[in-house]
Structure formats: C-alpha cells, structure tokens
Design a protein around this motif. Sequence first.
Motif, short mmCIF file in Angstrom:
data_model
loop_
_atom_site.label_atom_id
_atom_site.label_comp_id
_atom_site.label_asym_id
_atom_site.label_seq_id
_atom_site.Cartn_x
_atom_site.Cartn_y
_atom_site.Cartn_z
N THR A 55 0.99 -1.48 -0.08
CA THR A 55 0.02 -0.17 0.08
C THR A 55 0.83 1.17 0.02
O THR A 55 0.58 2.25 -0.84
N ARG A 109 -1.29 -2.61 -9.45
CA ARG A 109 -2.68 -2.40 -10.04
C ARG A 109 -3.19 -3.65 -10.25
O ARG A 109 -4.40 -3.97 -9.73
N ALA A 112 -3.89 -4.96 -6.57
CA ALA A 112 -4.98 -4.31 -5.97
C ALA A 112 -6.37 -4.94 -6.36
O ALA A 112 -7.38 -4.68 -5.82
N THR A 113 -6.47 -5.77 -7.36
CA THR A 113 -7.56 -6.39 -7.60
C THR A 113 -8.06 -7.19 -6.56
O THR A 113 -9.06 -7.86 -6.57
N ARG A 119 -5.98 -1.05 -3.25
CA ARG A 119 -7.18 -0.50 -4.36
C ARG A 119 -7.74 0.67 -3.92
O ARG A 119 -7.90 1.64 -5.04
N GLU A 120 -8.02 0.98 -2.91
CA GLU A 120 -8.40 2.36 -2.31
C GLU A 120 -7.49 3.44 -2.44
O GLU A 120 -7.76 4.61 -2.89
N THR A 123 -7.11 4.02 -6.05
CA THR A 123 -8.06 4.64 -6.60
C THR A 123 -8.01 6.28 -6.28
O THR A 123 -8.34 6.92 -7.23
#
Length: 192
Positions: A55, A109, A112-113, A119-120, A123
């Motif tokens: 992250t 990316r 992140a799936t 993902r947050e 995004t």
Amino acid sequence: MRQNPARRAALLDAAIEVLAREGSRGLTLRAVDKEAGVPIGTASNYFNSRDTLLTQAGARVYERLIPDEATLAQMAPTGDIDTVVELLKETVNRVSSFRTGYLALLELRLEATRRPELREVLTKRVRTDMDENVARHLASGLPGDATSVQLLQLALSWLILEQLTLPDIFTAEERDKLVTEAVIRLAGNRVL
C-alpha cells in the motif's frame, strides 16, 4: 514502527525496484532489505506486513511521478497547440523515464484487484491525478472539456505502457506523432 522518513522512503524506493524486477510475488520484506542494502529485519521495523508495504509503495510511486513545482510552473499552457503537444510529450517522457516506477505500478494495479486497501489508495491517487489534470486544463481556458482530458490521459497511459513493455512497437518519432495527433483529434481539430 520506526519514524525516520528518509529511511522509510529509501525502503519504499527499494520496494518499487523489487516490484519492477521480480513482480508482486517477489516482494518480501527481506527482498526489500537486500535491495536497500540494509540489515535483514529493517523493513519489518517500518512495515508491519507485506500488505502495508504494498500500500505504501503504491503511494510512493505516485509521489515520484508527480512533477515538482518548477516543472508544474513550466507546464502552464499558453493556449497554442504546439505548447500543449510539447507539454504532453514531456509528460510521456518523464513518466517513461521512471521505468521501474511505472512497471511497479502495473504490478500494484494487478495486486489491487485482490487487496481492497491497496485498491483504495490507488483509486484515490489516480482519481486525484485525473481531477487535477482536468481542473488545470479547464482553468487554462484551452478548448476541450473534461472528457477530452480524461481520454488523453488514458491514451497516453497506454502509449507509455507500450513503450515500457514492448519498446520496439513505436519509434520515438512515431510516439511523438501519436501524441500530436491525440491532442489535435481530441481538441476537435481546433486551435488550442
């Protein structure tokens, strides 16, 4: 958790290098220690888990991709199409020159799936980047709406991906021509 910001940034930069070279499966706290040239266990003093490392590495890539204030000041459009084309060519070249960062971002990316926290972060960062690009464009008084800016960003992102992963598809001249044509066509063939 340790608080030395310079050491944390160096460890995150090492994580970016590992991600680009080894992929997300190769990213371990030990691999980051080795890449950073620090004693084994150092990364675990800064990141309590691999998820935290992923992250924070995602956020760090964007920190390094954002142009500095001096570059942003030079990027203020003057209203003519040639200036806009040159600014976008500079953007493609700047992002492409941080090859490991962009490749690490692709790994992030994909990761992140499977990881909602990552993902947050991604995004939020991508949305902020898109919104800033649109706002800067609209404030400049140049023709074209938010959708034009978004389409340009998406097109150039894929062009950068092609350049970094399959560099022999386009020559530098072909890439520059594609940037020029994208600007002209998305501006509706209007003089900017």
